[in-house]
Design a protein around this motif. Structure first.
Motif, mmCIF file in Angstrom:
data_model
loop_
_atom_site.group_PDB
_atom_site.id
_atom_site.type_symbol
_atom_site.label_atom_id
_atom_site.label_comp_id
_atom_site.label_asym_id
_atom_site.label_seq_id
_atom_site.Cartn_x
_atom_site.Cartn_y
_atom_site.Cartn_z
ATOM 1 N N SER A 60 0.358 3.895 -0.261
ATOM 2 C CA SER A 60 -0.235 4.526 -1.735
ATOM 3 C C SER A 60 -1.609 4.765 -1.799
ATOM 4 O O SER A 60 -2.305 5.875 -2.117
ATOM 5 C CB SER A 60 0.362 4.021 -2.761
ATOM 6 N N SER A 61 -2.386 3.632 -1.190
ATOM 7 C CA SER A 61 -3.915 3.605 -1.509
ATOM 8 C C SER A 61 -4.109 4.527 -0.297
ATOM 9 O O SER A 61 -5.314 5.083 -0.211
ATOM 10 C CB SER A 61 -4.339 2.253 -1.246
ATOM 11 N N TRP A 62 -3.883 4.452 1.018
ATOM 12 C CA TRP A 62 -4.071 5.433 2.092
ATOM 13 C C TRP A 62 -4.067 6.752 1.859
ATOM 14 O O TRP A 62 -4.765 7.771 1.948
ATOM 15 C CB TRP A 62 -3.327 5.061 3.234
ATOM 16 N N GLU A 63 -2.731 7.038 1.136
ATOM 17 C CA GLU A 63 -2.521 8.561 0.682
ATOM 18 C C GLU A 63 -3.482 9.114 -0.495
ATOM 19 O O GLU A 63 -4.007 10.238 -0.185
ATOM 20 C CB GLU A 63 -1.168 8.714 0.142
ATOM 21 N N GLN A 64 -3.819 8.193 -1.405
ATOM 22 C CA GLN A 64 -4.901 8.577 -2.407
ATOM 23 C C GLN A 64 -6.360 8.894 -1.805
ATOM 24 O O GLN A 64 -6.960 9.552 -2.114
ATOM 25 C CB GLN A 64 -4.733 7.749 -3.449
ATOM 26 N N LYS A 65 -6.549 8.023 -0.968
ATOM 27 C CA LYS A 65 -7.969 8.000 -0.359
ATOM 28 C C LYS A 65 -7.982 9.201 0.690
ATOM 29 O O LYS A 65 -9.077 9.889 0.620
ATOM 30 C CB LYS A 65 -8.127 6.751 0.326
ATOM 31 N N ASN A 66 -7.023 9.510 1.421
ATOM 32 C CA ASN A 66 -7.237 10.719 2.023
ATOM 33 C C ASN A 66 -6.421 11.816 1.786
ATOM 34 O O ASN A 66 -6.742 12.837 2.372
ATOM 35 C CB ASN A 66 -6.489 10.276 3.579
ATOM 36 N N MET B 65 -0.570 -0.495 0.118
ATOM 37 C CA MET B 65 -1.285 -0.050 1.209
ATOM 38 C C MET B 65 -1.122 1.466 1.423
ATOM 39 O O MET B 65 -2.120 2.275 1.827
ATOM 40 C CB MET B 65 -1.127 -1.033 2.540
#
Length: 247
Positions: free
Chosen positions: A3-9, A1
């Motif tokens: 890593s996904s947040w960092e890539q998304k934002n 979660m």
């Protein structure tokens, strides 16, 4: 979660923020007081979950078409001073994420000052009040978390770090539960200012009574006679043939 947040934002979370979310996905703690057998909710400590860590300027403020955005309402006249760093911006110059909604009293935000791509060393914690003015809190999430715990989540505690302070109602709660924390001027003084200094000469001070000598009256002789004694009286006795005189 994470890593996904960092890539998304397109942002890198600071290490202390990552460690917090690896331990718990958000945090919310409330406490109440009982007055006259009525339970009153008082304290609230909250950190948004990783799913609610959303970018602030992307949230819809108004649903009407052609409504002003946060960038349109920004006041550029207030620049950085010597005592406070440069304030965040609602446009692309800064990236802002909401950490705590503060029960509608404002927003505590994770702010990246350099824009995207945002690096971890550029992150700071700021408070946005209801008038859309920025107030610097801490330069790290760990320092802010300590402030949150220290102030017990009392209502409007973030306003203690503003120039206009907390409201009179919140000041009453502070005086009751955190009197020293509210007076931030005392915290900057010497540590021994909280030590009670007693002056024994004042604590045990007593009134000195002056003894007034009593006036002594005239000495009364034994026997109950009044006045000075008179001369001794002499009595003559006559002798008669039938009554001899004894000497």
């Amino acid at each position: 979660m994470i890593s996904s947040w960092e890539q998304k934002n397109n942002c890198v979370l600071p290490e202390d923020v990552k460690n917090f979310y690896l331990m718990t996905n958000g945090f919310h703690m409330t406490w109440s007081v009982k007055l006259d057998e009525h339970t009153i909710p008082l304290g609230s400590m909250a950190i948004n979950s990783i799913a609610k860590l959303t970018q602030l300027n992307q949230s819809s403020m108004y649903s009407l078409p052609n409504a002003p955005t946060l960038a349109d309402l920004e006041d550029d006249a207030l620049e950085a001073s010597e005592n406070q760093p440069e304030k965040p911006h609602f446009d692309s110059r800064s990236v802002i994420f909401e950490l705590d909604p503060c029960n509608g009293n404002g927003k505590v935000c994770l702010v990246y000052k350099r824009g995207k791509p945002a690096l971890a060393q550029d992150a700071e914690i700021w408070f946005l009040d209801r008038a859309l003015y920025w107030h610097f809190l801490t330069d790290s999430f760990t320092a802010y978390y300590r402030l949150l715990i220290t102030h017990l989540g009392l209502p409007q505690w973030q306003y203690a770090f503003t120039s206009y302070g907390i409201s009179p109602q919140a000041k009453q709660w502070f005086n009751m539960y955190k009197p020293i924390t509210y007076n931030t001027d005392l915290l900057a003084e010497e540590t021994n200012c909280f030590v009670n200094k007693l002056d024994p000469s004042k604590v045990f001070k007593s009134k000195i009574k002056t003894l007034i000598p009593k006036k002594k009256g005239p000495v009364q002789p034994a026997g109950g006679q009044k006045g000075p004694p008179g001369p001794p009286s002499t009595s003559k006795s006559s002798s008669s043939p039938g009554n001899p005189v004894r000497k």
